[in-house]
Design an enzyme around this catalytic site. Sequence first.
Site, PDB file in Angstrom:
ATOM      1  N   CYS A   2      15.826   0.035  -8.798  1.00  0.00           N
ATOM      2  CA  CYS A   2      17.214   0.393  -9.079  1.00  0.00           C
ATOM      3  C   CYS A   2      17.671   1.432  -8.063  1.00  0.00           C
ATOM      4  O   CYS A   2      16.898   2.264  -7.602  1.00  0.00           O
ATOM      5  CB  CYS A   2      17.429   0.966 -10.480  1.00  0.00           C
ATOM      6  SG  CYS A   2      16.967  -0.169 -11.784  1.00  0.00           S
ATOM      7  N   ARG A  27      16.520  -2.083  -3.324  1.00  0.00           N
ATOM      8  CA  ARG A  27      15.871  -1.502  -4.501  1.00  0.00           C
ATOM      9  C   ARG A  27      16.004  -2.383  -5.746  1.00  0.00           C
ATOM     10  O   ARG A  27      15.408  -2.087  -6.784  1.00  0.00           O
ATOM     11  CB  ARG A  27      16.477  -0.122  -4.811  1.00  0.00           C
ATOM     12  CG  ARG A  27      16.339   0.857  -3.674  1.00  0.00           C
ATOM     13  CD  ARG A  27      16.971   2.177  -4.026  1.00  0.00           C
ATOM     14  NE  ARG A  27      16.197   2.869  -5.035  1.00  0.00           N
ATOM     15  CZ  ARG A  27      15.187   3.677  -4.776  1.00  0.00           C
ATOM     16  NH1 ARG A  27      14.824   3.886  -3.526  1.00  0.00           N
ATOM     17  NH2 ARG A  27      14.539   4.272  -5.740  1.00  0.00           N
ATOM     18  N   TRP A  77      17.115  -3.386 -10.917  1.00  0.00           N
ATOM     19  CA  TRP A  77      15.899  -4.193 -11.033  1.00  0.00           C
ATOM     20  C   TRP A  77      15.480  -4.024 -12.490  1.00  0.00           C
ATOM     21  O   TRP A  77      15.068  -2.942 -12.908  1.00  0.00           O
ATOM     22  CB  TRP A  77      14.810  -3.695 -10.090  1.00  0.00           C
ATOM     23  CG  TRP A  77      13.583  -4.559 -10.114  1.00  0.00           C
ATOM     24  CD1 TRP A  77      13.366  -5.693  -9.396  1.00  0.00           C
ATOM     25  CD2 TRP A  77      12.392  -4.356 -10.888  1.00  0.00           C
ATOM     26  NE1 TRP A  77      12.138  -6.221  -9.687  1.00  0.00           N
ATOM     27  CE2 TRP A  77      11.514  -5.419 -10.599  1.00  0.00           C
ATOM     28  CE3 TRP A  77      11.991  -3.391 -11.813  1.00  0.00           C
ATOM     29  CZ2 TRP A  77      10.257  -5.529 -11.189  1.00  0.00           C
ATOM     30  CZ3 TRP A  77      10.742  -3.501 -12.409  1.00  0.00           C
ATOM     31  CH2 TRP A  77       9.886  -4.569 -12.084  1.00  0.00           C
ATOM     32  N   ASN A 103      18.043   5.385 -12.779  1.00  0.00           N
ATOM     33  CA  ASN A 103      16.880   4.752 -12.164  1.00  0.00           C
ATOM     34  C   ASN A 103      15.648   5.391 -12.776  1.00  0.00           C
ATOM     35  O   ASN A 103      15.535   6.623 -12.764  1.00  0.00           O
ATOM     36  CB  ASN A 103      16.904   4.976 -10.640  1.00  0.00           C
ATOM     37  CG  ASN A 103      15.605   4.595  -9.979  1.00  0.00           C
ATOM     38  OD1 ASN A 103      14.945   3.652 -10.399  1.00  0.00           O
ATOM     39  ND2 ASN A 103      15.215   5.319  -8.949  1.00  0.00           N
ATOM     40  N   GLY A 104      14.745   4.583 -13.326  1.00  0.00           N
ATOM     41  CA  GLY A 104      13.539   5.137 -13.950  1.00  0.00           C
ATOM     42  C   GLY A 104      13.308   4.460 -15.291  1.00  0.00           C
ATOM     43  O   GLY A 104      13.952   3.456 -15.609  1.00  0.00           O
ATOM     44  N   GLU A 487      -3.569 -10.645   2.245  1.00  0.00           N
ATOM     45  CA  GLU A 487      -2.181 -10.378   2.638  1.00  0.00           C
ATOM     46  C   GLU A 487      -1.419 -11.685   2.914  1.00  0.00           C
ATOM     47  O   GLU A 487      -0.266 -11.830   2.518  1.00  0.00           O
ATOM     48  CB  GLU A 487      -2.168  -9.446   3.861  1.00  0.00           C
ATOM     49  CG  GLU A 487      -0.803  -9.157   4.461  1.00  0.00           C
ATOM     50  CD  GLU A 487       0.198  -8.521   3.497  1.00  0.00           C
ATOM     51  OE1 GLU A 487      -0.198  -8.091   2.408  1.00  0.00           O
ATOM     52  OE2 GLU A 487       1.390  -8.496   3.838  1.00  0.00           O
ATOM     53  N   LYS A 491       1.899 -12.844   0.910  1.00  0.00           N
ATOM     54  CA  LYS A 491       3.173 -13.175   1.573  1.00  0.00           C
ATOM     55  C   LYS A 491       3.681 -14.518   1.085  1.00  0.00           C
ATOM     56  O   LYS A 491       4.852 -14.674   0.775  1.00  0.00           O
ATOM     57  CB  LYS A 491       3.022 -13.229   3.101  1.00  0.00           C
ATOM     58  CG  LYS A 491       2.940 -11.933   3.825  1.00  0.00           C
ATOM     59  CD  LYS A 491       4.226 -11.138   3.907  1.00  0.00           C
ATOM     60  CE  LYS A 491       4.375 -10.190   2.752  1.00  0.00           C
ATOM     61  NZ  LYS A 491       3.720  -8.936   2.789  1.00  0.00           N
ATOM     62  N   GLU A 494       4.911 -14.270  -2.566  1.00  0.00           N
ATOM     63  CA  GLU A 494       6.139 -13.483  -2.727  1.00  0.00           C
ATOM     64  C   GLU A 494       7.393 -14.262  -2.379  1.00  0.00           C
ATOM     65  O   GLU A 494       8.389 -14.162  -3.071  1.00  0.00           O
ATOM     66  CB  GLU A 494       6.103 -12.264  -1.790  1.00  0.00           C
ATOM     67  CG  GLU A 494       5.288 -11.118  -2.277  1.00  0.00           C
ATOM     68  CD  GLU A 494       5.474  -9.907  -1.378  1.00  0.00           C
ATOM     69  OE1 GLU A 494       5.123  -9.985  -0.180  1.00  0.00           O
ATOM     70  OE2 GLU A 494       5.974  -8.894  -1.862  1.00  0.00           O
ATOM     71  N   HIS A 510     -19.160 -19.602  -5.289  1.00  0.00           N
ATOM     72  CA  HIS A 510     -19.507 -19.009  -6.587  1.00  0.00           C
ATOM     73  C   HIS A 510     -18.476 -19.351  -7.664  1.00  0.00           C
ATOM     74  O   HIS A 510     -18.440 -18.704  -8.711  1.00  0.00           O
ATOM     75  CB  HIS A 510     -19.657 -17.485  -6.448  1.00  0.00           C
ATOM     76  CG  HIS A 510     -20.770 -17.108  -5.521  1.00  0.00           C
ATOM     77  ND1 HIS A 510     -22.095 -17.255  -5.850  1.00  0.00           N
ATOM     78  CD2 HIS A 510     -20.743 -16.644  -4.245  1.00  0.00           C
ATOM     79  CE1 HIS A 510     -22.848 -16.876  -4.830  1.00  0.00           C
ATOM     80  NE2 HIS A 510     -22.048 -16.503  -3.840  1.00  0.00           N
ATOM     81  N   LYS A 609      12.062  -3.804  -3.258  1.00  0.00           N
ATOM     82  CA  LYS A 609      11.282  -3.253  -2.136  1.00  0.00           C
ATOM     83  C   LYS A 609      10.579  -1.959  -2.527  1.00  0.00           C
ATOM     84  O   LYS A 609       9.491  -1.681  -2.061  1.00  0.00           O
ATOM     85  CB  LYS A 609      12.218  -3.008  -0.955  1.00  0.00           C
ATOM     86  CG  LYS A 609      11.520  -2.509   0.284  1.00  0.00           C
ATOM     87  CD  LYS A 609      11.719  -3.439   1.437  1.00  0.00           C
ATOM     88  CE  LYS A 609      10.832  -3.122   2.603  1.00  0.00           C
ATOM     89  NZ  LYS A 609       9.713  -4.044   2.728  1.00  0.00           N
TER      90      LYS A 609
END
Length: 614
Positions: A2, A27, A77, A103-104, A487, A491, A494, A510, A609
Amino acid sequence: MCGIVGCIGQQNLIPFLLESLEKLEYRGYDSAGIAVHNGDNIEIYKAQGKLENLKNLLNDTFKNDKNLKSGIGHIRWATHGAPNQINAHPHSSFEEKVSIVHNGIIENYKELKKELTEKGFEFKSQTDTEVIAHLLEDCIKDENNYSNAIRTALKKLDGAYALGIIFKDNPEILYAARKCAPLILGVGEDSNFIASDVPALLDYTKRVIYLEDNQIAVIKGSSYQIMDIDGNILDKKPEILPWEPVTISKMGYKHFMLKEIHEQPDVIRQTLFDKLHTVSDPLVLKEVKLTKETLEQLDRIQIIACGTSLHAALVGKYLIEEFTGIPVDVEASSEYIYKRTVISKNSITIGVSQSGETADTLTAIRQAKDNGSHVLVITNRPDSTMARQADSMIPVNAGFEVSVAATKSYSAQLMAFYLLAIYLAEVKNTLSEEYIEDLKKELIQLPQKIEMILSNKDKIQDCAVKFHNTKNFIYIARGINYPVALEGALKLKEISYINATGYPAGELKHGPIAMLDETIPVLAILVPGKVYEKVLSNSEESKARNANMIAVTSEDNEHLEAVFDYIITIPRTNEVFSPILTTIPLQLLAYYIAEFLGKDIDQPRNLAKSVTVE
Ligand code: AGP
C-alpha cells in the site's frame, strides 16, 4: 505494501494526489482512492483495480479545482478484505468526521471492532483500517484537541501503520503518524506533503523529514510540528534529497521488466565504478564500517532476506565460504524472526533487500541488532528504513526498479556479494594476490558478456514459444548455480503463474523425478567446473524419463546435443561468476513466456514490489 500520500496548501491538489500515487503504484494496485477537503466536507472517490480506473472516475473540472484545502490518497495491496471498492481506502468514521488512509496491519482490530460495535459504530468494510477511523471519531468526543485524540487512539493500536488523517471540522490541518511502516513528510514553500516513499514527492520538493516510529506530524500549509506519542514536541529539520525527479519511462521497451533486464550490463559497471579501481588495488567498500579487528576475528556470518534477495544471499553464502572459509548461514527473514535469535561472538548479520523496507527483513535485522550483532545491509535504497538502522551498508546502485519482478536489483545484489567476498578475502588473506587479480579481471568483463547474451535471444524465444502452455516447469542446477535455478523458477511463477520449482539437480532422484514425463520441461544449468559432469548425468536421468530438456550452458558439444532439445549458450566465465550470466536467459525465458500468455508482466496479480507486512 500500500502507498499513501497527502497534501495541504497545494493549489493543484488532485494532480498531486494522482501523480504521486502513480509513483507508488509499485506498492500495490488492487484499488485506489482519494479523499479531499473542500472547506465544508470531505469528498471521497475510490475505484477497484488500477489507478487508471480512479483517474477515469474524476472529471476535469474537479481535477482542476483550485479551492480544495487538503487531501489524502491511497493505493492498495489487500490484506484484510477482498480488493473491491468498499474495502478501498480512504475509510471514513461512522459520522464521517474523519477520513484516513493507512499502510500496515492493525493486529488487534477484531477486539477494537467488537468494542466499537458495542458503542454503536457501524462498519462498512472488511478492513482492519476502518477501526482506526471509528476509533479516532470516538476519541475526538472525549478529547479537547485533535492531536490528543490521535495520540489516545494510536496508543490503543497494536501493529503497523503509516497514516494520513483529515478531519471534517478541521480543514486547515493534515495529520500523519507512523509505526513500523515508512512515511515521509515533504516540506514545500506554501504546501506540505506526506508519502510512503520519496519518488512520490520529488516533483514537488526535495526537503524531507523521515518520520520515525511513534511520531505524529501536525501539518498546515506553511508550517508543521512533529511530536512523539506522548505529545512532546520534537525538533526535526528537513534534509535535502540529492536526487532528481524520477522519470518513469519504458524507453521504448514493451515492459519495464524487459528494460530493466537490458539495463543489467550498465548496472554492473555502475556497481564496480567506485569500488574496484584497478585490479591490483584493494577493493573500496567505504560504507562497510567494520573495524580491522572485527574483520580479523570474524568467524561466522548470517544472512537474512526474502524472495529474490534470499536467492542472492544463497549465492553470497557460496562465495564467502569459497573465498574465505567463513561459515555462512542463510535464512528467510520470515522464519528467522520467530525463532530464538542466536548471535555468536565474532559474527555479523547481513540483511539483503532491494527496497530496504521489507517488513520481515526489517524485523529480523532489528532482532539481530538488539542481540548485539553488527548489521550490514545490502540494499538498492540507501535512504530506506533498513539502511538507516544498519551499522554498515553496501549500496547496490541498480537505479529505480519499477517492475515487480526483481531483475537488475538481483544482479546488483550478486555483485555486492562478489565484492564483499573478495574484500573479506583481501582483509583476511585467504586467497593469493594473483587469484584475486584474476577474479577482478573476470568481474570487469561480465557486463560485456551479458550484452552478448542480450543480443542473441532467438533460442530463448524459441523455448518460450514451445513451452508457454506448459503447466509445470522444473529448474535444476548444483553448487553456486542452484540458487539461480530457484530464482529462475521464481521469475516464471511470478509473471506467468506457471508452476515452476527449482531443485538441486542431485535431489531429483530422491523424489521429484517421479513427476517427469513428456509434458514437463526440465531446464538444467551446467557450466564447466566442479559440478558440470554431475548435472549432465542428472539431466540424462531426466531425459530417460522423456522430459523435454533445456540447457543453459557455456558448452556446445555433441554430448549435450544428445541430451538436450534446446541449448541456450552463454559466454564462458570462471564458474564462480557464472550466476551473473546464467540468470539472464532465465529472466528472459520467464519474460517471453509471460508475454506469449499476455500476462500483466510489470504488475503481476496478487503481488507488490515492497512487502511491508509480515
Ligand atoms: C522478486 O521478484 C519479488 N518481487 C520478491 O520476491 C522480492 O524479492 C522480495 O519481496 C524481497 O524484497 P526486497 O528485496 O525488497 O526485500
